[in-house]
Scaffold this motif. Structure first.
Motif, PDB file in Angstrom:
ATOM      1  N   LYS A 287       0.736  -0.649   0.074  1.00 29.69           N
ATOM      2  CA  LYS A 287      -0.173  -0.398   0.261  1.00 29.69           C
ATOM      3  C   LYS A 287       0.339   1.316   0.115  1.00 29.69           C
ATOM      4  O   LYS A 287       0.335   2.284  -0.530  1.00 29.69           O
ATOM      5  CB  LYS A 287      -1.076  -0.742   0.653  1.00 29.69           C
ATOM      6  CG  LYS A 287      -1.711  -0.633   1.329  1.00 29.69           C
ATOM      7  CD  LYS A 287      -3.039  -0.752   2.304  1.00 29.69           C
ATOM      8  CE  LYS A 287      -3.981  -1.727   2.072  1.00 29.69           C
ATOM      9  NZ  LYS A 287      -4.922  -1.903   3.506  1.00 29.69           N
ATOM     10  N   LYS A 291       1.222   3.975  -2.786  1.00 27.40           N
ATOM     11  CA  LYS A 291       0.733   5.819  -2.956  1.00 27.40           C
ATOM     12  C   LYS A 291       1.804   6.312  -3.888  1.00 27.40           C
ATOM     13  O   LYS A 291       1.506   7.332  -3.899  1.00 27.40           O
ATOM     14  CB  LYS A 291       0.667   5.631  -1.254  1.00 27.40           C
ATOM     15  CG  LYS A 291      -0.965   5.913  -0.526  1.00 27.40           C
ATOM     16  CD  LYS A 291      -0.805   5.456   0.553  1.00 27.40           C
ATOM     17  CE  LYS A 291      -2.481   5.606   0.855  1.00 27.40           C
ATOM     18  NZ  LYS A 291      -1.989   6.712   2.501  1.00 27.40           N
ATOM     19  N   ARG A 292       2.974   5.892  -3.788  1.00 25.19           N
ATOM     20  CA  ARG A 292       3.740   6.848  -4.658  1.00 25.19           C
ATOM     21  C   ARG A 292       4.212   6.312  -6.166  1.00 25.19           C
ATOM     22  O   ARG A 292       4.482   6.633  -6.275  1.00 25.19           O
ATOM     23  CB  ARG A 292       5.428   6.722  -3.887  1.00 25.19           C
ATOM     24  CG  ARG A 292       5.946   6.919  -2.781  1.00 25.19           C
ATOM     25  CD  ARG A 292       5.349   8.139  -2.187  1.00 25.19           C
ATOM     26  NE  ARG A 292       6.064   8.592  -3.037  1.00 25.19           N
ATOM     27  CZ  ARG A 292       5.821  10.212  -2.679  1.00 25.19           C
ATOM     28  NH1 ARG A 292       5.309  11.586  -2.239  1.00 25.19           N
ATOM     29  NH2 ARG A 292       6.473  11.091  -3.699  1.00 25.19           N
TER      30      ARG A 292
END
Length: 321
Positions: A287, A291-292
């Protein structure tokens, strides 16, 4: 759940590496690649993990670390720095890294890239790899020298009068402090590879030039006061922002990496897909990478390096565009 890299992944990475469009980003886990599971750090033979280095600093340099997180390198190194001073800390780190460690399979894979790039280019203009590492040792450089490959070295200076700047070391050993990165044209990726050591490095010839970003205070100063995007030579920074990243031996549990990526990519993230290789990662890791904008893939580094090398070699049995 993170998936294993498949043949399509290796085909894609190989093609993009050979045109200089992938930046390998090496973390501490690379130094454990190829080390027997039953082996531990041994000076001059096996490089230490972050936990092993922390344990050494906590017990072997004249202090007795009183807390339970004895494998927390940032905390332990900070304690040594506060208790004994930066000098003894640097001396202990120099003792660890001023030794002839053998390159790992990942180092050897990367050192083999320049010859493959030249072979693919067949006399035409080509782009050699840019490799970023946060490791302090010189095993990667040794791999390039053993392969007969010249390279430019970009090293962050952590302390002293020039703290916060980078130093450029050329293949002939000449070095230059980079005072104006926005007008520094010396890095030419179409001539030879570049190795960027953004957390400093051991200085094998002169220990007075050692540079280590390692304690909590070092990282706070590095990340809060150092805009790395304004210190890296402009052509290197442009290359970083217009490339895929391949994270090897890294975890996003390392908060300093998250801040560095934010500085490089901004809040909107990167415009190029990137990948991270970890063995049996936790769900929270997947996760965090997502997100990056980074795809997390599940594979041991030894296996990944071997399969990618095989794919690179077999590329020349095909017609590459």
């Amino acid at each position: 759940m993170a998936e294993r890299p498949d043949s399509a992944h290796f085909h894609m990475i190989a093609k993009r590496l050979l045109v200089g469009a992938v930046v390998p980003f090496l973390g501490a886990g690379v130094n454990l690649c190829g080390r027997p599971a039953t082996a531990s750090w041994e000076r001059g033979r096996y490089l230490p993990s972050g936990g092993e280095l922390a344990n050494y600093l906590a017990s072997d340099v004249g202090v007795s670390y009183p807390y339970s997180d004895i494998s927390n390198l940032l905390r332990v190194s900070q304690y040594v720095d506060v208790s004994l001073g930066n000098g003894p800390l640097y001396e202990a780190l120099h003792e660890v890294f001023d030794a002839d460690y053998s390159p790992t399979p990942v180092h050897q894979l990367l050192a083999g890239l320049p010859s493959l790039v030249r072979r693919r280019a067949a006399g035409q203009r080509c782009f050699y790899p840019l490799i970023i590492t946060t490791n302090y040792d010189d095993a990667l450089e040794k791999a390039f020298l053993a392969a007969g490959e010249e390279f430019d070295l970009l090293t962050y200076i952590a302390g002293g009068a020039h703290a916060g700047k980078f130093r450029h070391t050329r293949p002939n050993g000449d070095s230059e402090l980079i005072l104006g990165p926005n007008a520094y044209p010396e890095f030419k990726c179409d001539e030879r590879p570049t190795i960027a050591k953004i957390h400093g490095a051991v200085a094998r010839v002169d220990g007075e030039e050692d540079s280590f970003v390692i304690t909590e205070n070092h990282y706070i100063e590095y990340l809060s006061h150092t805009d790395i995007a304004k210190l890296i030579p402009v052509n290197i920074l442009t290359r970083m922002r217009k490339s895929h990243f391949l994270f090897l031996g890294y975890s996003l549990k390392d908060w300093n990496l998250r801040v560095i990526l934010h500085r490089l990519w901004g809040a909107e993230g990167a415009g190029y897909n990137s990948w991270a290789i970890q063995s049996q990662p936790e769900r929270i890791e997947e996760k965090a990478w997502a997100k990056r904008g980074v795809e997390l893939m599940d594979m041991r580094l030894e296996e990944y390096a071997a399969l990618l090398d095989a794919r690179l070699q077999s590329s020349f049995e095909e017609t590459l565009p």
